[in-house]
Design an enzyme around this catalytic site. Sequence first.
Site, short mmCIF file in Angstrom:
data_model
loop_
_atom_site.label_atom_id
_atom_site.label_comp_id
_atom_site.label_asym_id
_atom_site.label_seq_id
_atom_site.Cartn_x
_atom_site.Cartn_y
_atom_site.Cartn_z
N ARG A 1 -16.96 2.18 0.42
CA ARG A 1 -15.70 2.84 0.04
C ARG A 1 -15.89 4.02 -0.94
NH1 ARG A 1 -11.17 -1.71 -0.72
NH2 ARG A 1 -9.84 -0.01 -0.05
N ASN B 1 0.81 -1.22 0.00
CA ASN B 1 0.00 0.00 0.00
C ASN B 1 0.84 1.27 0.00
OD1 ASN B 1 -2.30 -1.49 -0.21
ND2 ASN B 1 -2.82 -1.40 1.97
C1 EPZ Z 1 -6.49 1.74 2.35
O1 EPZ Z 1 -7.75 1.75 1.71
C2 EPZ Z 1 -5.85 0.42 2.02
N1 EPZ Z 1 -5.73 0.30 0.57
C3 EPZ Z 1 -6.69 -0.71 2.59
O2 EPZ Z 1 -5.99 -1.91 2.39
C4 EPZ Z 1 -6.89 -0.50 4.09
O3 EPZ Z 1 -7.78 -1.46 4.57
C5 EPZ Z 1 -7.43 0.89 4.37
O4 EPZ Z 1 -6.60 1.90 3.74
C6 EPZ Z 1 -7.53 1.22 5.85
O5 EPZ Z 1 -6.26 1.14 6.43
C7 EPZ Z 1 -4.73 0.88 -0.06
O6 EPZ Z 1 -3.87 1.54 0.53
C8 EPZ Z 1 -4.65 0.70 -1.52
P1 EPZ Z 1 -9.56 4.63 3.67
P2 EPZ Z 1 -8.54 3.11 1.50
O7 EPZ Z 1 -9.76 5.69 2.67
O8 EPZ Z 1 -7.56 4.20 1.27
C9 EPZ Z 1 -14.17 5.86 4.36
C10 EPZ Z 1 -5.66 -4.14 1.68
O9 EPZ Z 1 -6.13 -5.26 1.99
N2 EPZ Z 1 -13.99 6.83 3.27
O10 EPZ Z 1 -8.59 4.85 4.77
O11 EPZ Z 1 -9.61 2.86 0.52
C11 EPZ Z 1 -14.09 4.43 3.86
O12 EPZ Z 1 -15.31 3.99 3.33
C12 EPZ Z 1 -6.57 -2.95 1.57
O13 EPZ Z 1 -4.46 -3.96 1.42
C13 EPZ Z 1 -15.00 7.73 2.97
O14 EPZ Z 1 -16.07 7.72 3.58
O15 EPZ Z 1 -9.18 3.27 2.94
C14 EPZ Z 1 -13.68 3.71 5.12
O16 EPZ Z 1 -14.79 3.48 5.92
C15 EPZ Z 1 -8.00 -3.29 1.79
N3 EPZ Z 1 -14.81 8.64 1.95
C16 EPZ Z 1 -12.77 4.70 5.83
O17 EPZ Z 1 -13.08 5.98 5.24
C17 EPZ Z 1 -13.65 8.72 1.25
O18 EPZ Z 1 -13.53 9.57 0.37
C18 EPZ Z 1 -11.27 4.47 5.67
O19 EPZ Z 1 -10.96 4.26 4.29
C19 EPZ Z 1 -12.62 7.82 1.58
C20 EPZ Z 1 -12.81 6.87 2.59
#
Ligand code: EPZ
Length: 427
Positions: A121, A22
């Site tokens: 997401r 990541n």
């Molecule tokens: C990153 O995803 C990772 N992916 C994920 O890893 C990891 O689970 C996650 O961060 C949490 O640590 C990558 O880095 C490619 P977030 P990301 O934005 O960036 C909400 C793996 O297995 N949200 O931190 O998509 C979202 O729905 C993967 O390697 C919004 O509401 O996660 C979630 O509930 C799976 N609006 C929370 O925030 C937005 O615009 C955290 O998501 C963005 C996110």
Amino acid sequence: MLYKMTGGRPLSGDVYISGAKNAALGIMPAAIMASEPVTIENLPDVRDIRVLLDAMVEIGVTVERADAHTVKIDGSTVNKVRVDNEHIRRIRAGYYLLGALLGKYHHAEVALPGGCNIGARPIDQHLKGFRALGAKAEVENGIVIVDAENLHGGHIYLDVVSVGATINVMLAAVLAPGNTIIENAAKEPHVVDIANMLNKMGAAIRGAGTDVIKIRGVERLKGTQYPVIPDQIEAGTFMFAAAITQGKITVHNIIPQHMDAISSKLIEMGCEITEYDEDITVTGKSHLRPCNVKTLPYPGFPTDMQPQICVALSKARGRGIVTESIFENRFRYVDELLKMGAHIKIEGNKATVDGVERIKGADLIAPDLRAGAALVLAGLGAEGTTTVDNIEYIMRGYESFDEKLRRIGADIEIVPGASDSTESEIG
Ligand code: EPZ
């Protein structure tokens, strides 16, 4: 393809941890923003990385793979700012090209990440951040279009702590004239790694790793050479393998501080942890104690380790409660564990896990990357033979997973199978 394994052997020995997937997925788009070539080292050799590199080649980036773990990226040859192919729609991190291309070329069009399988997401926080920097940001027919006549620094408060939005806004802001402040920023190790890399390219980012990141826009970014940090989640997965199989595993080439939340839970469950400068040894005990755990943004317990701890709790003596607070749909693997004789009840975002004496081999299907890896750990800690289907998911994020497991004594092999993974977006 399937993994086929026979469980019951304690896994013992040394595991060398690869670069963080990541972090690398953000570092590669960051590299194309430089006016000169950038060499990235310690790149994990996994599918998601290859998909992103291919997408970058399609827009004209010159990519030279020196070896499996080193790549030279020259973004000065970019000739297109629209990224759309069937593969990029399947990985989450394609959206970092939005921030990188917007920052450098003031326009980008990137296919929206496709079907989800751990939760809704949304990307509203990414778009909110881009807009604060003066960009128009719209989604049209599945393509995110961002455009800025006059990109400038801005003040952004993220309504949710988002790794992706923090990184994307950072990418878009490093070349934007003026000052940018990101409040309620994510503090994950990979956020810090990408900031460190951008700073090495000449960016002026302060505060990465805290919840306020300050960026002063610079005029250009230069070439550099940068090694990706070790993968916290790969290391954590192997640490839990020691707990689940009652083995003794040393994970090497890691940053022990990144492992604190994971180490603490393993200690709470009765494992012995010995920390060295860049390695940790986990010694599993014959009986695991239950614990409660809630997933949280860093430095809390990572959501990407939630399935692995759930497998360990399935073998503990007593009841543990797992609360998933990041993604609402991340318990899909539980049905698979039930096939093995685990006792787990899901209510909303809580799993109540009653440890059982033993779990038994079964034919399982990986629903996503981390859950897939956790099911393999379950199979290795179970009696009898287990197969795990859809291992394409696991290969997207774990380098040579079966090979690393065999080296510590696992009886696991890849066999042809009926796998027809739909490979929806997971990363
Ligand atoms: C990153 O995803 C990772 N992916 C994920 O890893 C990891 O689970 C996650 O961060 C949490 O640590 C990558 O880095 C490619 P977030 P990301 O934005 O960036 C909400 C793996 O297995 N949200 O931190 O998509 C979202 O729905 C993967 O390697 C919004 O509401 O996660 C979630 O509930 C799976 N609006 C929370 O925030 C937005 O615009 C955290 O998501 C963005 C996110």
